[in-house]
Design a protein around this motif. Structure first.
Motif, PDB file in Angstrom:
ATOM      1  N   GLU A 189       4.321   1.996  -9.776  1.00  0.00           N
ATOM      2  CA  GLU A 189       3.496   0.902 -10.263  1.00  0.00           C
ATOM      3  C   GLU A 189       4.016  -0.393  -9.611  1.00  0.00           C
ATOM      4  O   GLU A 189       5.217  -0.691  -9.706  1.00  0.00           O
ATOM      5  CB  GLU A 189       3.626   0.826 -11.790  1.00  0.00           C
ATOM      6  CG  GLU A 189       2.488   0.075 -12.461  1.00  0.00           C
ATOM      7  CD  GLU A 189       2.657   0.066 -13.976  1.00  0.00           C
ATOM      8  OE1 GLU A 189       2.059  -0.797 -14.620  1.00  0.00           O
ATOM      9  OE2 GLU A 189       3.415   0.914 -14.497  1.00  0.00           O
ATOM     10  N   ALA A 230      -5.638  -3.787  -3.472  1.00  0.00           N
ATOM     11  CA  ALA A 230      -5.797  -2.560  -4.241  1.00  0.00           C
ATOM     12  C   ALA A 230      -5.949  -2.908  -5.709  1.00  0.00           C
ATOM     13  O   ALA A 230      -5.199  -3.726  -6.242  1.00  0.00           O
ATOM     14  CB  ALA A 230      -4.584  -1.659  -4.043  1.00  0.00           C
ATOM     15  N   ALA A 231      -6.908  -2.293  -6.351  1.00  0.00           N
ATOM     16  CA  ALA A 231      -7.173  -2.603  -7.750  1.00  0.00           C
ATOM     17  C   ALA A 231      -5.947  -2.317  -8.607  1.00  0.00           C
ATOM     18  O   ALA A 231      -5.706  -2.968  -9.612  1.00  0.00           O
ATOM     19  CB  ALA A 231      -8.359  -1.781  -8.246  1.00  0.00           C
ATOM     20  N   ARG A 232      -5.132  -1.338  -8.176  1.00  0.00           N
ATOM     21  CA  ARG A 232      -3.993  -0.939  -9.007  1.00  0.00           C
ATOM     22  C   ARG A 232      -2.794  -1.876  -8.865  1.00  0.00           C
ATOM     23  O   ARG A 232      -1.803  -1.733  -9.570  1.00  0.00           O
ATOM     24  CB  ARG A 232      -3.565   0.484  -8.631  1.00  0.00           C
ATOM     25  CG  ARG A 232      -4.549   1.544  -9.099  1.00  0.00           C
ATOM     26  CD  ARG A 232      -4.017   2.923  -8.761  1.00  0.00           C
ATOM     27  NE  ARG A 232      -3.734   3.046  -7.337  1.00  0.00           N
ATOM     28  CZ  ARG A 232      -2.665   3.647  -6.829  1.00  0.00           C
ATOM     29  NH1 ARG A 232      -1.764   4.161  -7.620  1.00  0.00           N
ATOM     30  NH2 ARG A 232      -2.501   3.737  -5.525  1.00  0.00           N
ATOM     31  N   VAL A 233      -2.867  -2.794  -7.920  1.00  0.00           N
ATOM     32  CA  VAL A 233      -1.731  -3.674  -7.665  1.00  0.00           C
ATOM     33  C   VAL A 233      -1.996  -5.054  -8.256  1.00  0.00           C
ATOM     34  O   VAL A 233      -2.981  -5.694  -7.904  1.00  0.00           O
ATOM     35  CB  VAL A 233      -1.469  -3.785  -6.149  1.00  0.00           C
ATOM     36  CG1 VAL A 233      -0.404  -4.814  -5.858  1.00  0.00           C
ATOM     37  CG2 VAL A 233      -1.081  -2.432  -5.582  1.00  0.00           C
ATOM     38  N   LYS A 234      -1.090  -5.497  -9.151  1.00  0.00           N
ATOM     39  CA  LYS A 234      -1.178  -6.868  -9.653  1.00  0.00           C
ATOM     40  C   LYS A 234      -0.452  -7.790  -8.681  1.00  0.00           C
ATOM     41  O   LYS A 234       0.618  -7.428  -8.166  1.00  0.00           O
ATOM     42  CB  LYS A 234      -0.481  -6.968 -11.015  1.00  0.00           C
ATOM     43  CG  LYS A 234      -1.339  -6.528 -12.179  1.00  0.00           C
ATOM     44  CD  LYS A 234      -0.759  -7.055 -13.485  1.00  0.00           C
ATOM     45  CE  LYS A 234      -1.859  -7.202 -14.513  1.00  0.00           C
ATOM     46  NZ  LYS A 234      -1.490  -8.046 -15.636  1.00  0.00           N
ATOM     47  N   SER A 255       0.832  -1.203   0.000  1.00  0.00           N
ATOM     48  CA  SER A 255       0.000   0.000   0.000  1.00  0.00           C
ATOM     49  C   SER A 255       0.870   1.257   0.000  1.00  0.00           C
ATOM     50  O   SER A 255       0.543   2.244  -0.650  1.00  0.00           O
ATOM     51  CB  SER A 255      -0.964  -0.016   1.193  1.00  0.00           C
ATOM     52  OG  SER A 255      -0.237   0.002   2.394  1.00  0.00           O
ATOM     53  N   ALA A 303       2.532   1.577  -3.580  1.00  0.00           N
ATOM     54  CA  ALA A 303       1.580   1.991  -4.623  1.00  0.00           C
ATOM     55  C   ALA A 303       1.378   3.506  -4.640  1.00  0.00           C
ATOM     56  O   ALA A 303       0.917   4.064  -5.635  1.00  0.00           O
ATOM     57  CB  ALA A 303       0.240   1.276  -4.418  1.00  0.00           C
TER      58      ALA A 303
END
Lengths: 250, 250
Positions: free
Chosen positions: B28, B60-64, B21, B24
């Motif tokens: 990226e 988190a949606a932004r984390v793959k 978190s 991010a």
């Protein structure tokens, strides 16, 4: 001289027999080794599972040998507990079935055996056969002969408490011995993707070691030139020069 | 900034969520972590078994995020292959659920993740919560806050190619940050023998860390004094002073 021997190729590995036969000429030997091959296990330690120990028959009547369902670190600590409860003078690890040059040292279970001996305050030596091509047939007699000839130097070299010796012996009669530093052994194509029969990907890790560009005065260079390489390895991994700089600028 | 995150406590560990978190906020992030806890796995590498990778949903949606049936070293190499094939700027490993002080560094899978990033030529940082008593409840927010506040210093510190940073954050608001060396964290009673219900012996390895006698300017000392400890760790483990002496007397 009380000697504990371990390795990461397992209790049945030919390199273990070689190192034990030489050590038995110089002292009382106890072998405590993994019950199977555990290559590239580094300085890992078994903490979540109990360890079992079995005494096994070994080549020489004078050598006691035990197998452990664990790793070299486990073998050293269990070995000191059950084998040498009153102390031990030397930990030997090897002879590994391949080189431990440059960054190999960080992955190696053989080297980790010597590392754990050192943490226990015991003079420790890791020995590996430095074939430079994995298809070569290893002649462990060369490692055994080198160890016998250099026994006095290795066991009497003046070493501070946190330093052990990492030895790589060439797979042909060595031109001599060089004291050298850890080189940088770089691997290329570290991860290879394949597909299983159902079209699902899986990955092999390994890669081809690139030995080129080995600086002089390194283990890689010495072995390439045909010499046995002896490297004093420290357990203080602090970069003291960088530390001083960081402290100044903080 | 392209960031790869791994750990040794596994994909579901709370410390991984904390570190991700924070990261991010700055770049990226791709997470590639072991599918289960792999503590004390050191710099071990999976070579004899294929590795499988599964994408997992993450906080988190932004984390793959991907889980791997392997170790931190495997995660870094697989992660760079599938996640950042064109390169990556930072490898973060942690936040570990306990300290990595002194010799812990040699056993730690968390530290090994940073080590492998460094071998790949990428700036790398390992972070651990330095509880000094295993019964303490870890507050990972303290580690996350510390990382956020010190992000610029950590990602801009001038480091040579083979050096990474090992960070231990106290489990209470830190008095500040100290740049320090690796101490000597000694364990006592390393191996404990027990008997199973059938009277057969088995052994637990672990032991109690003895932190006393920590020299000043070490990670152990800094943490005991209430500071976060940052140690520059080198991948050249040669003891150069000993090497020079051995070369002279050889």
């Amino acid at each position: 001289m009380r000697i504990l021997i371990t390795n990461d190729d397992g209790i049945h590995a030919p390199g273990l027999k070689s190192i034990a036969s030489v050590a038995a000429e110089f002292g009382e030997v106890i072998i405590v080794a993994p019950d199977r091959e555990r290559s590239a296990c580094a300085h890992a330690m078994t903490m979540r599972e109990p360890l079992r120990v079995n005494e096994v028959k070994y080549l020489a009547a004078r050598v006691k040998a035990f197998e452990v369902n664990g790793l070299p670190v486990d073998c050293v600590n269990v070995g000191l507990t059950i084998g040498w409860p009153d102390g031990c003078d030397l930990v030997l690890s090897g002879i590994n079935n391949g080189p431990n040059l440059g960054f190999d040292v960080t992955y190696s279970g053989t080297v980790a055996g010597a590392m754990e001996g050192t943490i226990n305050g015991i003079r420790s030596i890791a020995i590996s056969m430095a074939i430079l091509n994995s298809s070569e047939t290893i002649n462990y007699d060369l490692g055994a002969d080198w160890l016998r000839e250099n026994w006095d130097d290795l066991t009497h070299a003046e070493l501070p408490p946190l330093v052990f010796l990492n030895v790589n012996v060439p797979n042909h009669p060595a031109k001599g011995t060089r004291y050298v530093g850890m080189g940088q052994r770089v691997y290329k194509d570290r991860v290879e993707m394949r597909e299983d029969p159902w079209g699902r990907p899986y990955y092999w890790q390994g890669g081809v070691a690139v030995l080129d560009g080995a600086a002089p005065e390194t283990d890689i260079h010495a072995v390439k030139e045909g010499y046995a390489a002896v490297t004093p390895v420290s357990l203080d991994w602090t970069d003291h020069a960088v530390l001083k700089r960081l402290q100044k600028t903080a």
